[in-house]
Design an enzyme around this catalytic site. Structure first.
Site, mmCIF file in Angstrom:
data_model
loop_
_atom_site.group_PDB
_atom_site.id
_atom_site.type_symbol
_atom_site.label_atom_id
_atom_site.label_comp_id
_atom_site.label_asym_id
_atom_site.label_seq_id
_atom_site.Cartn_x
_atom_site.Cartn_y
_atom_site.Cartn_z
ATOM 1 N N TYR A 1 44.243 26.620 43.829
ATOM 2 C CA TYR A 1 44.268 27.999 43.333
ATOM 3 C C TYR A 1 45.687 28.399 42.928
ATOM 4 C CZ TYR A 1 44.183 33.132 43.485
ATOM 5 O OH TYR A 1 44.334 34.469 43.199
ATOM 6 N N SER B 1 49.347 35.625 41.442
ATOM 7 C CA SER B 1 49.132 35.710 42.886
ATOM 8 C C SER B 1 50.380 35.314 43.668
ATOM 9 C CB SER B 1 47.980 34.778 43.257
ATOM 10 O OG SER B 1 47.974 34.524 44.632
#
Ligand code: NAD
Length: 320
Positions: free
Chosen positions: A154, A129
């Site tokens: 995350y 990501s």
């Protein structure tokens, strides 16, 4: 040549687009997905429904944290490649449940790498990501930028996944590619993501809660472009690479809202709220490395992509 590809998280947004593309070109696909309720699992059932009757498709319902299941699947599967997309996604919810994010995104990834080491395949593509860049001072973001200050659980789990992939490349010769996706959108996008959420609110005539002053910028990537990159890197199977996959243009949050409103032919109502912790002011991908290595070049500019998204949205039988 037909390949057999394991897609973890294949019932999700990106995974179901990837499944379609692979089947269309003649590959066999096995999906491993636990249909958890991070968002309504009926959406995931809808995503897999078109494939269930096909002989070249197999759905395995299970959790990547279940190491026995993962080991058996790899031992029996004889996969040519794994595309690992199963994860707890999203920055904000990771602040609420950091342990769960760690277990799924790190331990789960480790189970898959271990199974690949034991049984093959040697090709492993990992969905990372843009959040690993944190508050990067330099734009656009390059793979060589220093990224030692992730600002959400995350982001940390995604960086950990990349590092684990490097371990398994270095120690055991797995060909691992880590793709840093920049905010992906398109049909079946996760419902809590901005484009889908704003479209919902606009369509219902409700006010949009907007965090920050609207000046934050995101690099949005149409899902077909992401799938181009995933397929290209998995076919190429480099020894180890980290690559940005983005739209390579940035959009201001307020513009995004107004463009969506235009597509829906409504007047937006916006409520200005304070910045959210964990959010970054800008994401912007330098995609030159993916371009050089894979010929990757994003084809869908944001206004076209939003048109396609809204067309999909307004055609939903559920009356989305
Ligand atoms: P998604 O939530 O729609 O898909 C993930 C899928 O993984 C879901 O179907 C879910 O049920 C499955 N899953 C989750 N935990 C699992 C577990 N323990 N065992 C088995 N299956 C499990 O999300 P998405 O937007 O399609 O994202 C796919 C991948 O891409 C994720 O790894 C995400 O972190 C990454 N990513 C997405 C974006 C984006 O903008 N959508 C951006 C950067 C990275």
């Amino acid at each position: 040549m037909t390949q057999h590809i394991l897609v973890t998280g294949g019932a999700g947004f990106i995974g179901s687009h990837l499944t379609r593309r692979l089947l269309e070109r003649g590959d066999r696909v096995t999906v491993l997905d636990d249909f958890n309720d991070f968002y309504d699992p009926r959406r995931k059932r809808d995503n897999v429904a078109p494939f269930l009757e096909r002989d070249d498709y197999r759905l395995v319902e299970g959790d990547i944290r279940d190491d026995d299941l993962v080991d058996r699947l790899f031992a029996e599967g004889k996969f040519d490649a794994v595309v690992h997309l199963a994860a707890r996604a999203g920055v904000r919810p990771s602040l609420e449940e950091p342990l769960l994010y760690e277990e799924v995104n790190c331990i789960g990834t480790l189970h898959l790498l271990e199974a690949a080491r034991r049984h093959g395949p040697e090709i492993f593509t990992f969905g990372s990501s843009s959040s690993v860049y944190g508050i990067n001072k330099k734009v656009p973001f390059s793979e060589t930028d220093e990224i030692n200050q992730p600002i959400s659980p995350y982001a940390t789990t995604k960086r950990t996944g990349e590092l684990l992939c490097y371990n398994y490349h270095h120690l055991y010769g797995l060909k691992t590619s880590c793709l840093r996706f920049f905010t992906v959108y398109g049909p079946a996008q996760r419902p809590e993501m901005a484009i889908h959420k704003f479209t919902d609110l606009l369509a219902r005539g409700e006010t949009i809660p907007m965090y920050g002053d609207g000046e934050s910028r995101r690099d949005y990537t149409y899902v077909d472009d992401i799938i181009d990159g995933i397929v290209a890197v998995t076919d190429l199977a480099p020894d180890f690479e980290i690559l940005n996959l983005g739209g390579a243009e940035t959009t201001r949050l307020v513009d995004l809202i107004h463009w969506l409103a235009e597509e829906l032919a409504v007047e937006p109502r916006i409520e200005y709220l304070a910045d959210q912790p964990g959010d970054v002011p800008i994401t912007y991908a330098d995609v030159s490395k993916a371009n050089q290595l894979l010929g990757y070049s994003p084809n869908v500019p944001i206004r076209d992509g939003l048109k396609r998204f809204v067309a999909w949205y307004t055609n939903q039988p559920t009356g989305e």
